[in-house]
Design a protein around this motif. Structure first.
Motif, PDB file in Angstrom:
ATOM      1  N   VAL A   7     -13.400 -35.986 -90.676  1.00 32.88           N
ATOM      2  CA  VAL A   7     -14.608 -37.795 -91.008  1.00 32.88           C
ATOM      3  C   VAL A   7     -15.893 -37.088 -91.292  1.00 32.88           C
ATOM      4  CG1 VAL A   7     -14.996 -39.746 -90.222  1.00 32.88           C
ATOM      5  CG2 VAL A   7     -12.264 -38.512 -90.799  1.00 32.88           C
ATOM      6  N   ILE A   8     -16.914 -37.114 -91.938  1.00 35.96           N
ATOM      7  CA  ILE A   8     -18.004 -36.928 -92.167  1.00 35.96           C
ATOM      8  C   ILE A   8     -19.721 -37.966 -92.304  1.00 35.96           C
ATOM      9  CG2 ILE A   8     -17.407 -34.358 -92.309  1.00 35.96           C
ATOM     10  CD1 ILE A   8     -18.971 -35.091 -95.412  1.00 35.96           C
ATOM     11  N   LYS A   9     -20.607 -37.442 -92.359  1.00 36.44           N
ATOM     12  CA  LYS A   9     -21.480 -38.936 -92.863  1.00 36.44           C
ATOM     13  C   LYS A   9     -21.436 -38.411 -94.053  1.00 36.44           C
ATOM     14  CE  LYS A   9     -24.054 -39.206 -88.253  1.00 36.44           C
ATOM     15  NZ  LYS A   9     -25.661 -38.889 -87.386  1.00 36.44           N
ATOM     16  N   PRO A  10     -21.746 -39.533 -94.912  1.00 36.38           N
ATOM     17  CA  PRO A  10     -21.517 -40.360 -96.076  1.00 36.38           C
ATOM     18  C   PRO A  10     -22.959 -39.111 -96.477  1.00 36.38           C
ATOM     19  CG  PRO A  10     -21.326 -41.459 -95.001  1.00 36.38           C
ATOM     20  CD  PRO A  10     -21.222 -41.090 -93.912  1.00 36.38           C
ATOM     21  N   GLU A  32     -13.429 -43.365 -99.537  1.00 34.95           N
ATOM     22  CA  GLU A  32     -14.507 -43.887 -97.938  1.00 34.95           C
ATOM     23  C   GLU A  32     -13.734 -44.867 -96.876  1.00 34.95           C
ATOM     24  OE1 GLU A  32     -16.513 -46.107-100.525  1.00 34.95           O
ATOM     25  OE2 GLU A  32     -17.577 -44.391-101.790  1.00 34.95           O
ATOM     26  N   VAL A  33     -14.007 -43.946 -96.233  1.00 32.21           N
ATOM     27  CA  VAL A  33     -13.810 -45.115 -94.932  1.00 32.21           C
ATOM     28  C   VAL A  33     -15.123 -45.528 -93.421  1.00 32.21           C
ATOM     29  CG1 VAL A  33     -11.873 -43.329 -94.834  1.00 32.21           C
ATOM     30  CG2 VAL A  33     -13.840 -43.017 -92.987  1.00 32.21           C
ATOM     31  N   LYS A  34     -13.920 -46.411 -92.650  1.00 28.96           N
ATOM     32  CA  LYS A  34     -15.325 -46.900 -91.779  1.00 28.96           C
ATOM     33  C   LYS A  34     -14.718 -46.591 -90.478  1.00 28.96           C
ATOM     34  CE  LYS A  34     -17.086 -50.548 -94.890  1.00 28.96           C
ATOM     35  NZ  LYS A  34     -17.806 -51.365 -94.587  1.00 28.96           N
ATOM     36  N   PRO A  57     -19.736 -46.849 -92.098  1.00 36.01           N
ATOM     37  CA  PRO A  57     -19.369 -46.047 -93.123  1.00 36.01           C
ATOM     38  C   PRO A  57     -19.730 -44.662 -92.786  1.00 36.01           C
ATOM     39  CG  PRO A  57     -21.426 -46.928 -93.450  1.00 36.01           C
ATOM     40  CD  PRO A  57     -21.599 -47.042 -92.260  1.00 36.01           C
ATOM     41  N   LYS A  58     -18.290 -43.608 -93.401  1.00 38.15           N
ATOM     42  CA  LYS A  58     -17.759 -42.679 -93.211  1.00 38.15           C
ATOM     43  C   LYS A  58     -17.361 -42.144 -94.542  1.00 38.15           C
ATOM     44  CE  LYS A  58     -19.057 -41.916 -88.906  1.00 38.15           C
ATOM     45  NZ  LYS A  58     -20.161 -41.285 -88.523  1.00 38.15           N
ATOM     46  N   VAL A  59     -17.301 -40.780 -94.712  1.00 41.70           N
ATOM     47  CA  VAL A  59     -16.205 -40.324 -95.719  1.00 41.70           C
ATOM     48  C   VAL A  59     -15.005 -39.413 -95.224  1.00 41.70           C
ATOM     49  CG1 VAL A  59     -16.134 -38.701 -97.529  1.00 41.70           C
ATOM     50  CG2 VAL A  59     -18.362 -40.061 -97.358  1.00 41.70           C
ATOM     51  N   LYS A  60     -13.897 -39.231 -95.101  1.00 42.36           N
ATOM     52  CA  LYS A  60     -13.144 -38.484 -94.921  1.00 42.36           C
ATOM     53  C   LYS A  60     -12.931 -37.334 -96.471  1.00 42.36           C
ATOM     54  CE  LYS A  60      -8.415 -40.135 -94.689  1.00 42.36           C
ATOM     55  NZ  LYS A  60      -7.573 -40.576 -93.716  1.00 42.36           N
ATOM     56  N   LEU A  61     -12.476 -36.435 -96.033  1.00 44.20           N
ATOM     57  CA  LEU A  61     -11.938 -35.257 -96.745  1.00 44.20           C
ATOM     58  C   LEU A  61     -10.243 -34.741 -95.594  1.00 44.20           C
ATOM     59  CD1 LEU A  61     -15.441 -33.691 -97.285  1.00 44.20           C
ATOM     60  CD2 LEU A  61     -14.205 -35.288 -98.760  1.00 44.20           C
ATOM     61  N   ASP A  88     -21.645 -37.584 -86.144  1.00 49.71           N
ATOM     62  CA  ASP A  88     -21.425 -36.087 -87.232  1.00 49.71           C
ATOM     63  C   ASP A  88     -19.795 -36.116 -87.185  1.00 49.71           C
ATOM     64  OD1 ASP A  88     -24.231 -35.255 -87.502  1.00 49.71           O
ATOM     65  OD2 ASP A  88     -23.698 -33.979 -86.342  1.00 49.71           O
ATOM     66  N   GLY A  89     -19.640 -36.321 -86.844  1.00 52.94           N
ATOM     67  CA  GLY A  89     -17.731 -36.123 -87.114  1.00 52.94           C
ATOM     68  C   GLY A  89     -16.688 -35.340 -86.590  1.00 52.94           C
ATOM     69  N   LYS A  90     -15.642 -35.695 -87.445  1.00 54.43           N
ATOM     70  CA  LYS A  90     -15.037 -34.743 -86.489  1.00 54.43           C
ATOM     71  C   LYS A  90     -13.661 -33.683 -87.736  1.00 54.43           C
ATOM     72  CE  LYS A  90     -14.050 -36.483 -81.923  1.00 54.43           C
ATOM     73  NZ  LYS A  90     -15.233 -37.011 -81.626  1.00 54.43           N
ATOM     74  N   ILE A  91     -13.264 -33.118 -87.206  1.00 52.09           N
ATOM     75  CA  ILE A  91     -12.227 -32.485 -88.067  1.00 52.09           C
ATOM     76  C   ILE A  91     -10.912 -32.378 -87.709  1.00 52.09           C
ATOM     77  CG2 ILE A  91     -11.613 -30.009 -89.455  1.00 52.09           C
ATOM     78  CD1 ILE A  91     -14.467 -29.696 -88.942  1.00 52.09           C
TER      79      ILE A  91
END
Length: 112
Positions: A7-10, A32-34, A57-61, A88-91
């Motif tokens: 989950v990262i910044k768009p 696209e997630v929040k 807003p975040k992006v999930k890969l 910055d997000g999580k993995i």
């Protein structure tokens, strides 16, 4: 096999895609997630009224990889997504029991 979910910044998406391609990842799923974590959202001003934005807003890969490629994929995502700022997000890395390519019926590593 492992599923790597990030989950990262768009605005870091293109950099992460390029980094994944460099380590040999040719397929990924993007959603696209929040959400929020320590960032806890922020307030915005719209037409003179202030309101709280709780979910950012975040992006999930999602990337399915063989066990021996996990470290390279995780490192590529970290290097490309990191800004040094909060949010910055999580993995997440978790096991995959089975993978099947629908078109050909290939399974597991052949299906990735």
């Amino acid at each position: 096999m492992k599923m790597v979910t990030a989950v990262i910044k768009p605005f870091r998406l293109d950099d992460v895609r390029e980094a994944l391609a460099e380590v040999g990842v040719h397929g990924t799923t993007m959603t696209e997630v929040k959400g929020f974590g320590r960032q806890k959202g922020h307030t915005e001003l719209y037409r003179g009224a202030e309101y709280a934005v709780d979910f950012l807003p975040k992006v999930k890969l999602e990337v399915a990889v063989a066990d021996d490629r996990v470290d390279a994929v995780v490192e590529a995502i970290i290097e490309a997504a990191k800004t040094g700022q909060i949010g910055d997000g999580k993995i997440f890395v978790h096991n995959l029991e089975q993978v099947v390519r629908i078109r050909t019926g290939e399974t597991d590593r052949d299906a990735i």
